[in-house]
Design a protein around this motif. Sequence first.
Motif, PDB file in Angstrom:
ATOM      1  N   MET A 237       0.681  27.069   0.971  1.00  0.00           N
ATOM      2  CA  MET A 237      -0.036  26.871  -0.292  1.00  0.00           C
ATOM      3  C   MET A 237       0.641  27.497  -1.507  1.00  0.00           C
ATOM      4  O   MET A 237       0.613  26.934  -2.591  1.00  0.00           O
ATOM      5  N   THR A 238       1.258  28.667  -1.334  1.00  0.00           N
ATOM      6  CA  THR A 238       1.797  29.363  -2.511  1.00  0.00           C
ATOM      7  C   THR A 238       3.308  29.570  -2.472  1.00  0.00           C
ATOM      8  O   THR A 238       3.878  30.137  -3.397  1.00  0.00           O
ATOM      9  N   GLU A 239       3.959  29.127  -1.405  1.00  0.00           N
ATOM     10  CA  GLU A 239       5.405  29.293  -1.236  1.00  0.00           C
ATOM     11  C   GLU A 239       5.831  30.764  -1.320  1.00  0.00           C
ATOM     12  O   GLU A 239       6.886  31.093  -1.874  1.00  0.00           O
ATOM     13  N   ALA A 240       5.011  31.637  -0.778  1.00  0.00           N
ATOM     14  CA  ALA A 240       5.367  33.055  -0.722  1.00  0.00           C
ATOM     15  C   ALA A 240       6.432  33.263   0.355  1.00  0.00           C
ATOM     16  O   ALA A 240       6.428  32.596   1.390  1.00  0.00           O
ATOM     17  N   LYS A 241       7.331  34.196   0.096  1.00  0.00           N
ATOM     18  CA  LYS A 241       8.425  34.457   1.029  1.00  0.00           C
ATOM     19  C   LYS A 241       8.342  35.895   1.536  1.00  0.00           C
ATOM     20  O   LYS A 241       8.314  36.837   0.749  1.00  0.00           O
ATOM     21  N   ASP A 242       8.303  36.048   2.859  1.00  0.00           N
ATOM     22  CA  ASP A 242       8.292  37.369   3.471  1.00  0.00           C
ATOM     23  C   ASP A 242       9.705  37.948   3.451  1.00  0.00           C
ATOM     24  O   ASP A 242      10.688  37.213   3.582  1.00  0.00           O
TER      25      ASP A 242
ATOM     26  N   VAL B 180      -8.848  13.275  -9.561  1.00  0.00           N
ATOM     27  CA  VAL B 180      -7.458  13.659  -9.834  1.00  0.00           C
ATOM     28  C   VAL B 180      -6.765  14.085  -8.541  1.00  0.00           C
ATOM     29  O   VAL B 180      -5.624  13.689  -8.269  1.00  0.00           O
ATOM     30  N   CYS B 181      -7.466  14.860  -7.731  1.00  0.00           N
ATOM     31  CA  CYS B 181      -6.915  15.282  -6.432  1.00  0.00           C
ATOM     32  C   CYS B 181      -6.611  14.074  -5.556  1.00  0.00           C
ATOM     33  O   CYS B 181      -5.577  14.021  -4.876  1.00  0.00           O
ATOM     34  N   ALA B 182      -7.513  13.088  -5.588  1.00  0.00           N
ATOM     35  CA  ALA B 182      -7.335  11.892  -4.756  1.00  0.00           C
ATOM     36  C   ALA B 182      -6.144  11.060  -5.240  1.00  0.00           C
ATOM     37  O   ALA B 182      -5.316  10.616  -4.440  1.00  0.00           O
ATOM     38  N   LYS B 183      -6.071  10.859  -6.562  1.00  0.00           N
ATOM     39  CA  LYS B 183      -4.986  10.033  -7.115  1.00  0.00           C
ATOM     40  C   LYS B 183      -3.619  10.630  -6.801  1.00  0.00           C
ATOM     41  O   LYS B 183      -2.696   9.914  -6.380  1.00  0.00           O
ATOM     42  N   TRP B 184      -3.472  11.932  -7.001  1.00  0.00           N
ATOM     43  CA  TRP B 184      -2.173  12.580  -6.843  1.00  0.00           C
ATOM     44  C   TRP B 184      -1.981  13.203  -5.466  1.00  0.00           C
ATOM     45  O   TRP B 184      -0.978  13.874  -5.228  1.00  0.00           O
ATOM     46  N   GLN B 185      -2.936  12.976  -4.565  1.00  0.00           N
ATOM     47  CA  GLN B 185      -2.848  13.439  -3.176  1.00  0.00           C
ATOM     48  C   GLN B 185      -2.547  14.944  -3.096  1.00  0.00           C
ATOM     49  O   GLN B 185      -1.567  15.377  -2.480  1.00  0.00           O
ATOM     50  N   LEU B 186      -3.393  15.716  -3.748  1.00  0.00           N
ATOM     51  CA  LEU B 186      -3.189  17.156  -3.820  1.00  0.00           C
ATOM     52  C   LEU B 186      -3.785  17.862  -2.600  1.00  0.00           C
ATOM     53  O   LEU B 186      -4.935  17.612  -2.244  1.00  0.00           O
ATOM     54  N   ALA B 187      -3.013  18.724  -1.996  1.00  0.00           N
ATOM     55  CA  ALA B 187      -3.533  19.582  -0.928  1.00  0.00           C
ATOM     56  C   ALA B 187      -4.413  20.643  -1.579  1.00  0.00           C
ATOM     57  O   ALA B 187      -4.052  21.219  -2.603  1.00  0.00           O
ATOM     58  N   THR B 188      -5.572  20.883  -0.983  1.00  0.00           N
ATOM     59  CA  THR B 188      -6.532  21.806  -1.581  1.00  0.00           C
ATOM     60  C   THR B 188      -7.056  22.781  -0.528  1.00  0.00           C
ATOM     61  O   THR B 188      -7.322  22.394   0.608  1.00  0.00           O
ATOM     62  N   GLU B 189      -7.174  24.043  -0.939  1.00  0.00           N
ATOM     63  CA  GLU B 189      -7.667  25.078  -0.014  1.00  0.00           C
ATOM     64  C   GLU B 189      -8.346  26.175  -0.823  1.00  0.00           C
ATOM     65  O   GLU B 189      -7.783  26.689  -1.789  1.00  0.00           O
ATOM     66  N   LYS B 190      -9.581  26.510  -0.429  1.00  0.00           N
ATOM     67  CA  LYS B 190     -10.347  27.600  -1.054  1.00  0.00           C
ATOM     68  C   LYS B 190     -10.429  27.455  -2.580  1.00  0.00           C
ATOM     69  O   LYS B 190     -10.297  28.426  -3.330  1.00  0.00           O
ATOM     70  N   GLY B 191     -10.622  26.225  -3.042  1.00  0.00           N
ATOM     71  CA  GLY B 191     -10.803  25.997  -4.470  1.00  0.00           C
ATOM     72  C   GLY B 191      -9.519  25.918  -5.277  1.00  0.00           C
ATOM     73  O   GLY B 191      -9.561  25.802  -6.501  1.00  0.00           O
ATOM     74  N   PHE B 192      -8.385  25.975  -4.601  1.00  0.00           N
ATOM     75  CA  PHE B 192      -7.103  25.893  -5.307  1.00  0.00           C
ATOM     76  C   PHE B 192      -6.290  24.702  -4.790  1.00  0.00           C
ATOM     77  O   PHE B 192      -6.376  24.341  -3.619  1.00  0.00           O
ATOM     78  N   SER B 193      -5.523  24.132  -5.679  1.00  0.00           N
ATOM     79  CA  SER B 193      -4.602  23.055  -5.332  1.00  0.00           C
ATOM     80  C   SER B 193      -3.198  23.463  -5.768  1.00  0.00           C
ATOM     81  O   SER B 193      -3.024  24.484  -6.434  1.00  0.00           O
TER      82      SER B 193
ATOM     83  N   GLN C  75       0.827  -1.211   0.000  1.00  0.00           N
ATOM     84  CA  GLN C  75       0.000   0.000   0.000  1.00  0.00           C
ATOM     85  C   GLN C  75       0.857   1.256   0.000  1.00  0.00           C
ATOM     86  O   GLN C  75       0.631   2.186  -0.792  1.00  0.00           O
ATOM     87  N   VAL C  76       1.869   1.279   0.872  1.00  0.00           N
ATOM     88  CA  VAL C  76       2.747   2.446   0.971  1.00  0.00           C
ATOM     89  C   VAL C  76       3.539   2.636  -0.326  1.00  0.00           C
ATOM     90  O   VAL C  76       3.673   3.757  -0.824  1.00  0.00           O
ATOM     91  N   ALA C  77       4.042   1.526  -0.880  1.00  0.00           N
ATOM     92  CA  ALA C  77       4.813   1.620  -2.124  1.00  0.00           C
ATOM     93  C   ALA C  77       3.947   2.164  -3.253  1.00  0.00           C
ATOM     94  O   ALA C  77       4.391   2.998  -4.054  1.00  0.00           O
ATOM     95  N   ASP C  78       2.694   1.714  -3.312  1.00  0.00           N
ATOM     96  CA  ASP C  78       1.792   2.180  -4.363  1.00  0.00           C
ATOM     97  C   ASP C  78       1.459   3.658  -4.202  1.00  0.00           C
ATOM     98  O   ASP C  78       1.501   4.434  -5.164  1.00  0.00           O
ATOM     99  N   ARG C  79       1.135   4.087  -2.972  1.00  0.00           N
ATOM    100  CA  ARG C  79       0.745   5.477  -2.752  1.00  0.00           C
ATOM    101  C   ARG C  79       1.933   6.432  -2.901  1.00  0.00           C
ATOM    102  O   ARG C  79       1.762   7.605  -3.231  1.00  0.00           O
ATOM    103  N   THR C  80       3.136   5.919  -2.672  1.00  0.00           N
ATOM    104  CA  THR C  80       4.319   6.777  -2.808  1.00  0.00           C
ATOM    105  C   THR C  80       4.557   7.165  -4.261  1.00  0.00           C
ATOM    106  O   THR C  80       5.150   8.201  -4.555  1.00  0.00           O
ATOM    107  N   LYS C  81       4.075   6.320  -5.200  1.00  0.00           N
ATOM    108  CA  LYS C  81       4.244   6.643  -6.624  1.00  0.00           C
ATOM    109  C   LYS C  81       3.474   7.900  -7.005  1.00  0.00           C
ATOM    110  O   LYS C  81       3.837   8.612  -7.927  1.00  0.00           O
ATOM    111  N   TYR C  82       2.379   8.143  -6.302  1.00  0.00           N
ATOM    112  CA  TYR C  82       1.461   9.187  -6.723  1.00  0.00           C
ATOM    113  C   TYR C  82       1.247  10.246  -5.646  1.00  0.00           C
ATOM    114  O   TYR C  82       0.193  10.321  -5.046  1.00  0.00           O
ATOM    115  N   PHE C  83       2.273  11.004  -5.320  1.00  0.00           N
ATOM    116  CA  PHE C  83       1.939  12.219  -4.585  1.00  0.00           C
ATOM    117  C   PHE C  83       2.754  13.389  -5.095  1.00  0.00           C
ATOM    118  O   PHE C  83       3.962  13.313  -5.220  1.00  0.00           O
ATOM    119  N   LEU C  84       2.004  14.424  -5.442  1.00  0.00           N
ATOM    120  CA  LEU C  84       2.604  15.649  -5.964  1.00  0.00           C
ATOM    121  C   LEU C  84       2.234  16.855  -5.113  1.00  0.00           C
ATOM    122  O   LEU C  84       2.771  17.940  -5.310  1.00  0.00           O
TER     123      LEU C  84
END
Length: 373
Positions: free
Chosen positions: A173-178, A334-347, A18-27
């Motif tokens: 979420m956006t990698e903004a830098k102060d 698509v979000c589920a397959k690639w394990q995308l973090a989602t917030e306020k309609g954006f991934s 299970q872990v090996a399979d899920r590790t293939k698909y996270f972005l």
Amino acid sequence: MSNANLEVSQQLQQLLLQVADRTKYFLGYPVSKDFDYSELLPFLQFPMNNLGDPFVKSTYQVDSREMEREVVHFFAELFRANPENVWGYVTNGGSEGNLYGLYVARELYPNAMVYFSEDTHYSIQKNVTLLNMEYVIVRSQENGEIDYNDLKEAIRYNRHRPVVVVANIGTTMTEAKDDIPRIKQLVADMAIEKCYVHADAALAGGFAPFVKPRPAFDFVDGCDSISVSGHKFIGSPMPSGVVVVKKENRDRIARKIAYIGSSDATITGSRNGHSPLFLWYAIKKLGVDGFANRAQHSLEVASYTESRLNEIGVKAWRNTNAITVVFPSPAVEVCAKWQLATEKGFSHIICMPNVTKEQIDEFVSDVMATTPQ
């Protein structure tokens, strides 16, 4: 083999698959998985514990303190800390590093007000609550960077109190830098002398020193402490991190503990002795050039991802020199397959060193296949 042992083996095998399979698909999460620590497997036979201060000997000697010190010095040099005034340790992750930086700030300025933006990692609000520190949440700009005008007004309202600012060196979420020099100047312009800046560089701390132009985030730029994760840009089987602080500030909170023959200067008592070994191994194998190459690869893949998504009509964007690409959330599957973090309609996709253009092409194909024509 007994039935009980057989059941354990079967459960482990199922989990491994299970872990090996899920590790293939996270972005969607900032975790590097391109590592091979098989040479370190023999060390898992021993109860390695770096309890206490890594720079002080302990009566408990089944440890990796020597390696831990090298890891701290490696990052201290990357973050341009004064070699005569630096201390740190390997943490359980960025959240603990943030807690430590705020702990030091509170001991320096017990009456301080803490300021951080609405895009700040959730660990900060949790940590200031744990430390019983008062705080103000400041507005963010559209790209996720702190709103400096709102910060100025918030500080002006409390200008009779010392200032503690948590600067995001890559928001979740956006990698903004102060911009730390801008924050320091803003405080100085109000004639406030007591100011402490902690840099939360959980992800970007691993590659920001190799980006041109270099973000303004380290000790030369004005931070007083900085936290970076080990399992993110470097990659590790277990979560880990490094916190680097000014030694003069750390000395204010350390206490000598006779039982362990060391000083109690960290958040936890017992500390994982394997994590520093993994980080040390990666640093030795990669070297500074290896870090720079990983950074360049991630930036190239991020640029490719942004272009590919825009080509198919997805409005993707990223902050300057970010490896995080933001876009409107695709279909649920698509979000589920690639394990995308989602917030306020954006991934987002975070182009870690292990992410390839081939993976991005497969992701883009999935988006196209699930987009109504």
